[in-house]
Design a protein around this motif. Sequence first.
Motif, PDB file in Angstrom:
ATOM      1  N   CYS A 110     -16.582   3.529   3.064  1.00 42.99           N
ATOM      2  CA  CYS A 110     -15.858   2.701   2.100  1.00 42.99           C
ATOM      3  C   CYS A 110     -16.637   1.416   1.847  1.00 42.99           C
ATOM      4  O   CYS A 110     -16.955   0.682   2.785  1.00 42.99           O
TER       5      CYS A 110
ATOM      6  N   VAL B 104     -12.323  -2.112  -1.485  1.00 42.44           N
ATOM      7  CA  VAL B 104     -10.921  -1.797  -1.739  1.00 42.44           C
ATOM      8  C   VAL B 104     -10.418  -2.780  -2.769  1.00 42.44           C
ATOM      9  O   VAL B 104     -10.642  -3.990  -2.638  1.00 42.44           O
TER      10      VAL B 104
ATOM     11  N   PHE C  31     -10.417   2.617  -4.328  1.00 40.13           N
ATOM     12  CA  PHE C  31     -11.480   2.617  -3.328  1.00 40.13           C
ATOM     13  C   PHE C  31     -12.819   2.947  -3.982  1.00 40.13           C
ATOM     14  O   PHE C  31     -12.882   3.754  -4.915  1.00 40.13           O
TER      15      PHE C  31
ATOM     16  N   GLN D 158       0.821  -1.202   0.000  1.00 44.73           N
ATOM     17  CA  GLN D 158       0.000   0.000   0.000  1.00 44.73           C
ATOM     18  C   GLN D 158       0.856   1.254   0.000  1.00 44.73           C
ATOM     19  O   GLN D 158       1.967   1.273   0.533  1.00 44.73           O
TER      20      GLN D 158
END
Length: 341
Positions: free
Chosen positions: A329, A332, A266, A188
Amino acid sequence: MSETRKSRVLCDVDFDRDGRQTGFLRLFHSSHVSAYGFLPIPIVVLRNGEGPTALFVSGNHGDEYEGQLALCGLAQSLDPERIRGRVIILPTANYPAALAGNRVSPVDNLNLNRIFPGDPDGSVTEQIAYFISSELIPRADLVCDLHSGGSSLLYTPCSLTNHVADPDLFRRQIAALRAFGAPLGYVQGRAQGQGGNLTLGGVAERRGIVTLGTELGGAGAVSAEGLAIARRGVRNLLVHLGILPETEREPAEETRIYGLGGQDHFVYAPEGGVFEPLAEPGETVRAGQPAARIHTPETPWAPPAEAVFARDGFVLCKRQPGRTLRGDCLYVLGGAFTPSG
């Protein structure tokens, strides 16, 4: 972080003594029900002579359970006579949150993994962060912080590390990621700003310490697959460091590594309502593909709002609760990874 400021947390164990030690970090906290009490945060230290040190942490978020169970098993099963060096185990780092089964502490409503390096004179969670930052991380050659999706997310079980500027540290982090042996891993960046600088892993990386994390399941429950991956992975990391002999390595398939970079990885809820998922963790999706519908049963004649995937990718996780708010969210995605980051 000022190295001259001393933590107020007392520790029952001697980090330099050989053998197995169990005890508590004593964080004194005066409350309505316990005027002069302390929060007993359990810690286990195993040492056998000189050698590398591994720091294993779980319960950073209290509603993430696979790591807590894996580290309890490691604490019970690891024989100090079989190791070379030292293993520090902190299974319920955010102890009040772990007891409550909450992501954040019920004492001060703080998210431990967003306030590092903490404050020795701060609130309960800030004091925990400072003790870990000042007393545990500096002793480590490798830090493994075990997470899962908690109550709001469901992950395909995986390991993870961060892209760092130091090429040697990044190389060693990728090696540790592969040694852990999860079927999936990802690297990430800083897609959600500089919050990574305030994490446990961010503190370790700034010290040049190899840092590894996980996302082992979620949905507020225990994933049998994620727990098995964690149990195998922590022991394989000890082999990787040379703390356990090579004969202790458990076979694992090669890790497929993805990248997680910008905001296009996202998907967020465009409106509040009830989340209808149109993809599941583990699926491969394409840019423009519908990701979710957000329905409003309180206005049943209104059509649902739709969210789409902005890029091709692999679904690493999705939101778990049905009710959602704008900005939550929903997904992902992992994308292509290159060793250069």
